[in-house]
Design a protein around this motif. Structure first.
Motif, PDB file in Angstrom:
ATOM      1  N   LYS A 126      -6.472   6.466  -0.636  1.00 37.28           N
ATOM      2  CA  LYS A 126      -5.179   6.910  -0.124  1.00 37.28           C
ATOM      3  C   LYS A 126      -5.064   6.625   1.378  1.00 37.28           C
ATOM      4  CE  LYS A 126      -3.783   8.804  -4.023  1.00 37.28           C
ATOM      5  NZ  LYS A 126      -2.626   8.286  -4.796  1.00 37.28           N
ATOM      6  N   GLN A 127      -6.170   6.773   2.108  1.00 37.00           N
ATOM      7  CA  GLN A 127      -6.161   6.464   3.533  1.00 37.00           C
ATOM      8  C   GLN A 127      -5.918   4.977   3.755  1.00 37.00           C
ATOM      9  OE1 GLN A 127      -9.790   8.061   5.252  1.00 37.00           O
ATOM     10  NE2 GLN A 127      -9.550   9.950   4.075  1.00 37.00           N
ATOM     11  N   LYS A 128      -6.547   4.161   2.924  1.00 35.62           N
ATOM     12  CA  LYS A 128      -6.338   2.716   3.022  1.00 35.62           C
ATOM     13  C   LYS A 128      -4.881   2.366   2.746  1.00 35.62           C
ATOM     14  CE  LYS A 128      -7.952  -1.582   3.234  1.00 35.62           C
ATOM     15  NZ  LYS A 128      -8.536  -2.142   4.462  1.00 35.62           N
ATOM     16  N   ASN A 129      -4.305   3.003   1.730  1.00 39.81           N
ATOM     17  CA  ASN A 129      -2.885   2.810   1.441  1.00 39.81           C
ATOM     18  C   ASN A 129      -2.023   3.136   2.655  1.00 39.81           C
ATOM     19  OD1 ASN A 129      -2.126   1.857  -1.160  1.00 39.81           O
ATOM     20  ND2 ASN A 129      -2.824   3.759  -2.090  1.00 39.81           N
ATOM     21  N   LEU A 130      -2.297   4.281   3.249  1.00 40.71           N
ATOM     22  CA  LEU A 130      -1.492   4.725   4.386  1.00 40.71           C
ATOM     23  C   LEU A 130      -1.568   3.733   5.532  1.00 40.71           C
ATOM     24  CD1 LEU A 130       0.297   6.904   5.650  1.00 40.71           C
ATOM     25  CD2 LEU A 130      -1.795   8.080   6.386  1.00 40.71           C
ATOM     26  N   GLU A 131      -2.749   3.220   5.795  1.00 42.09           N
ATOM     27  CA  GLU A 131      -2.899   2.249   6.875  1.00 42.09           C
ATOM     28  C   GLU A 131      -2.108   0.975   6.589  1.00 42.09           C
ATOM     29  OE1 GLU A 131      -7.089   1.760   7.187  1.00 42.09           O
ATOM     30  OE2 GLU A 131      -7.443   3.817   7.856  1.00 42.09           O
ATOM     31  N   LEU A 132      -2.160   0.489   5.369  1.00 45.90           N
ATOM     32  CA  LEU A 132      -1.387  -0.704   5.002  1.00 45.90           C
ATOM     33  C   LEU A 132       0.112  -0.458   5.155  1.00 45.90           C
ATOM     34  CD1 LEU A 132      -3.376  -1.733   1.796  1.00 45.90           C
ATOM     35  CD2 LEU A 132      -3.324  -2.985   3.957  1.00 45.90           C
ATOM     36  N   ILE A 133       0.546   0.729   4.743  1.00 44.62           N
ATOM     37  CA  ILE A 133       1.968   1.080   4.816  1.00 44.62           C
ATOM     38  C   ILE A 133       2.446   1.133   6.266  1.00 44.62           C
ATOM     39  CG2 ILE A 133       3.611   2.962   4.391  1.00 44.62           C
ATOM     40  CD1 ILE A 133       1.723   3.621   1.915  1.00 44.62           C
ATOM     41  N   VAL A 134       1.711   1.883   7.083  1.00 45.08           N
ATOM     42  CA  VAL A 134       2.129   2.064   8.478  1.00 45.08           C
ATOM     43  C   VAL A 134       2.085   0.739   9.232  1.00 45.08           C
ATOM     44  CG1 VAL A 134       1.571   3.193  10.659  1.00 45.08           C
ATOM     45  CG2 VAL A 134       1.489   4.500   8.521  1.00 45.08           C
ATOM     46  N   ASP A 135       1.040  -0.035   9.029  1.00 42.78           N
ATOM     47  CA  ASP A 135       0.914  -1.311   9.734  1.00 42.78           C
ATOM     48  C   ASP A 135       2.067  -2.257   9.419  1.00 42.78           C
ATOM     49  OD1 ASP A 135      -1.430  -0.525  10.941  1.00 42.78           O
ATOM     50  OD2 ASP A 135      -2.745  -1.523   9.492  1.00 42.78           O
ATOM     51  N   THR A 136       2.584  -2.191   8.192  1.00 37.07           N
ATOM     52  CA  THR A 136       3.667  -3.093   7.792  1.00 37.07           C
ATOM     53  C   THR A 136       5.045  -2.542   8.136  1.00 37.07           C
ATOM     54  OG1 THR A 136       2.306  -3.885   5.946  1.00 37.07           O
ATOM     55  CG2 THR A 136       4.651  -4.383   5.853  1.00 37.07           C
ATOM     56  N   LEU A 158       6.040   0.233  10.196  1.00 35.63           N
ATOM     57  CA  LEU A 158       6.421   0.855  11.465  1.00 35.63           C
ATOM     58  C   LEU A 158       6.955  -0.105  12.522  1.00 35.63           C
ATOM     59  CD1 LEU A 158       6.596   3.761  12.559  1.00 35.63           C
ATOM     60  CD2 LEU A 158       5.591   3.503  10.287  1.00 35.63           C
ATOM     61  N   PRO A 159       6.420  -1.319  12.665  1.00 32.89           N
ATOM     62  CA  PRO A 159       7.035  -2.202  13.663  1.00 32.89           C
ATOM     63  C   PRO A 159       8.526  -2.431  13.409  1.00 32.89           C
ATOM     64  CG  PRO A 159       4.901  -3.061  12.994  1.00 32.89           C
ATOM     65  CD  PRO A 159       5.205  -1.933  12.059  1.00 32.89           C
ATOM     66  N   ARG A 160       8.897  -2.607  12.147  1.00 26.72           N
ATOM     67  CA  ARG A 160      10.323  -2.820  11.795  1.00 26.72           C
ATOM     68  C   ARG A 160      11.116  -1.528  11.927  1.00 26.72           C
ATOM     69  NH1 ARG A 160      14.375  -5.890  11.443  1.00 26.72           N
ATOM     70  NH2 ARG A 160      15.047  -6.864   9.502  1.00 26.72           N
ATOM     71  N   PHE A 161      10.517  -0.409  11.551  1.00 30.88           N
ATOM     72  CA  PHE A 161      11.190   0.881  11.717  1.00 30.88           C
ATOM     73  C   PHE A 161      11.476   1.150  13.186  1.00 30.88           C
ATOM     74  CE2 PHE A 161      10.029   3.518   7.695  1.00 30.88           C
ATOM     75  CZ  PHE A 161      10.529   2.506   6.889  1.00 30.88           C
ATOM     76  N   ARG A 186       0.740   5.174  19.169  1.00 31.98           N
ATOM     77  CA  ARG A 186       1.786   4.380  19.837  1.00 31.98           C
ATOM     78  C   ARG A 186       3.139   4.502  19.139  1.00 31.98           C
ATOM     79  NH1 ARG A 186      -1.340   1.265  16.634  1.00 31.98           N
ATOM     80  NH2 ARG A 186      -0.442  -0.401  15.352  1.00 31.98           N
ATOM     81  N   TYR A 187       3.153   5.057  17.920  1.00 33.55           N
ATOM     82  CA  TYR A 187       4.402   5.151  17.168  1.00 33.55           C
ATOM     83  C   TYR A 187       4.972   6.565  17.165  1.00 33.55           C
ATOM     84  CZ  TYR A 187       3.333   0.550  15.102  1.00 33.55           C
ATOM     85  OH  TYR A 187       3.073  -0.777  14.898  1.00 33.55           O
ATOM     86  N   LEU A 206       5.405  -5.069   0.422  1.00 33.87           N
ATOM     87  CA  LEU A 206       5.787  -4.200   1.536  1.00 33.87           C
ATOM     88  C   LEU A 206       6.804  -4.857   2.466  1.00 33.87           C
ATOM     89  CD1 LEU A 206       2.378  -2.518   2.491  1.00 33.87           C
ATOM     90  CD2 LEU A 206       4.373  -1.417   1.448  1.00 33.87           C
ATOM     91  N   ASP A 207       6.673  -6.156   2.705  1.00 34.36           N
ATOM     92  CA  ASP A 207       7.643  -6.833   3.576  1.00 34.36           C
ATOM     93  C   ASP A 207       9.045  -6.762   2.977  1.00 34.36           C
ATOM     94  OD1 ASP A 207       5.821  -7.586   5.563  1.00 34.36           O
ATOM     95  OD2 ASP A 207       5.191  -9.350   4.427  1.00 34.36           O
ATOM     96  N   SER A 208       9.140  -6.987   1.660  1.00 34.58           N
ATOM     97  CA  SER A 208      10.441  -6.902   1.005  1.00 34.58           C
ATOM     98  C   SER A 208      10.958  -5.470   0.981  1.00 34.58           C
ATOM     99  CB  SER A 208      10.338  -7.433  -0.435  1.00 34.58           C
ATOM    100  OG  SER A 208       9.916  -8.783  -0.446  1.00 34.58           O
ATOM    101  N   LEU A 209      10.038  -4.512   0.875  1.00 35.40           N
ATOM    102  CA  LEU A 209      10.457  -3.112   0.876  1.00 35.40           C
ATOM    103  C   LEU A 209      11.068  -2.726   2.212  1.00 35.40           C
ATOM    104  CD1 LEU A 209      10.550  -0.426  -0.665  1.00 35.40           C
ATOM    105  CD2 LEU A 209       8.241   0.060   0.200  1.00 35.40           C
ATOM    106  N   VAL A 210      10.490  -3.208   3.294  1.00 34.07           N
ATOM    107  CA  VAL A 210      11.073  -2.938   4.620  1.00 34.07           C
ATOM    108  C   VAL A 210      12.509  -3.417   4.664  1.00 34.07           C
ATOM    109  CG1 VAL A 210      10.942  -3.445   7.071  1.00 34.07           C
ATOM    110  CG2 VAL A 210       8.848  -3.040   5.804  1.00 34.07           C
TER     111      VAL A 210
END
Length: 404
Positions: free
Chosen positions: A233-243, A245-248, A271-272, A343-347
């Motif tokens: 779950k931690q790995k999931n969260l890191e992948l999610i945030v990394d993809t 948050l920059p666009r958010f 930083r976010y 994830l890119d398409s989800l953003v």
């Protein structure tokens, strides 16, 4: 009444994680059939002593043992995966040996991590049928999780644990007279080894919002519910945030993460702070739900049904999800979600729809109607009454199968 010994090595309380929520729903449904006398046994979860919802169950006696202690590296020398090794405590073993001196109609093994004492159970089951309550297809998902780690040592340890889970699950499936699972994909996996498999969807036990309309004044925020104690779950969260948050950050969208997140993970994303808020565990979600334009289901790892889908639908949040993360929902239900394949398409799906109030309200209304019809308590009671207690009951294989 059928006598049921329900072995849930990690008791389903508090209701803060997916495994606890799924177990609690099935347990309540079976108890409310009024056709089963249940003895529930397991270890308490760490730092938790209150189990009011378990105490309130009808026809149920609960035996709650002290929390299991982490083994460190000792589990590496065991044939059991780490969770099963840790949870098969001496106290649990002693109590189960005593309980197995009684006659039971069913012995439920709730989750693969509850099978650490499988040999003892099979040796002393008597005429009882064994019911395996599968939360995931462990032999399929855990190798994939292990491969996702870049650190060679961590990956090797995870791969070893995944292989132990696969072997334990295989023994359990071979021994089981009945298997219930959550998704069609999991059912197909288990039917390769056993003909007696039934899909029992999660049973929603939370609050229901009767009506909601998202308006322009609602913050441009999305909610991510979860418990991030498990390394996957931690790995999931890191992948999610990394993809995401920059666009958010670029588009002025905020992500609210609700649930336990290790401090080390939180510190990594300082930083976010303007667009990423970690709330920890929250007793009352009403305010955060009302201040969100949607709920996220972006899990890449872990498999199985994501119970936050039900929280979002019943509390009327539009659902933004990866297609692979909503396994167990029907095509009609998925038509009421904003889905993407990566994830890119989800953003982009989020950015293009977060200000479309007509679409947001239409999707949340449709999802509420479709999902509430299939995941309620009455449906779970009916399914378990037929499959476990009713006309489809099988003869126990206790005296016909070889020891596994």
């Amino acid at each position: 009444m059928k006598k049921v010994l329900w072995i849930c090595s990690r008791l389903p309380a508090p209701l803060l994680s997916g495994d606890a929520l799924y177990s609690a729903g099935l347990l309540k449904a079976l108890a409310m059939t009024n056709d089963a006398a249940i003895t529930l046994i397991g270890t308490r979860r760490p730092n938790h002593d209150q189990d009011a919802h378990l105490a309130a169950l009808p026809n149920t006696t609960s035996i709650m043992l002290p929390s299991a202690q982490a083994s460190g590296l000792r589990s590496l020398a065991s044939s059991l995966p780490r969770d099963a090794y840790n949870l098969a405590t001496p106290e649990l073993a002693l109590q189960i040996e005593k309980l197995l001196q009684q006659e039971w109609d069913w012995i439920a093994i709730d989750h693969a991590y509850s099978a650490g004492l499988l040999s003892t159970i099979l040796k002393n089951r008597g005429r009882a049928s064994v019911w395996y309550i599968a939360h995931n297809a462990e032999g399929a998902i855990r190798p994939a999780i292990a491969r996702s780690f870049s650190n060679p040592l961590r990956r090797t340890i995870m791969q070893l644990d995944a292989e132990k889970y696969r072997r334990l699950e295989h023994r359990l499936v071979r021994a089981a007279d009945a298997i219930t699972c959550i998704t069609g994909d999991d059912a197909s996996y288990f039917r390769q080894s056993s003909p007696r498999v039934c899909i029992v969807p999660p049973i929603y036990l939370g609050k229901v919002v009767a009506e909601r309309r998202i308006e322009r004044k609602c913050p441009r925020s999305l909610l991510l519910l979860g418990s991030f104690e498990w390394v996957a779950k931690q790995k999931n969260l890191e992948l999610i945030v990394d993809t995401l948050l920059p666009r958010f950050q670029q588009k002025g969208i905020t992500l609210d993460v609700v649930g336990f997140v290790p401090q080390a993970v939180r510190d990594r994303y300082g930083r976010y702070t303007e667009h990423l808020r970690f709330h920890g565990r929250v007793d009352n979600l009403a305010t955060i739900m009302a201040g969100s334009r949607g709920g996220l289901v972006p899990d890449l790892l872990g498999g199985g049904f994501k119970l936050k889908v039900l929280d979002y639908a019943f509390q009327r949040l539009p659902i933004f999800a990866l297609r692979q993360a909503v396994a167990g929902t029907s095509p009609n239900e998925q038509s009421a979600m904003f889905l993407a394949d990566d994830l890119d398409s989800l953003v982009e799906r989020i950015v293009n729809n977060i200000d479309d109030l007509v679409a947001l309200n239409g999707h949340q209304q449709s999802a509420f109607e479709l999902i509430s019809a299939r995941f309620g308590l009455d449906a779970g009671i009916s399914e378990l009454k037929e499959f476990i207690l009713g006309s489809r009951r099988v003869e126990s294989r206790a005296h016909t199968m070889h020891q596994v």
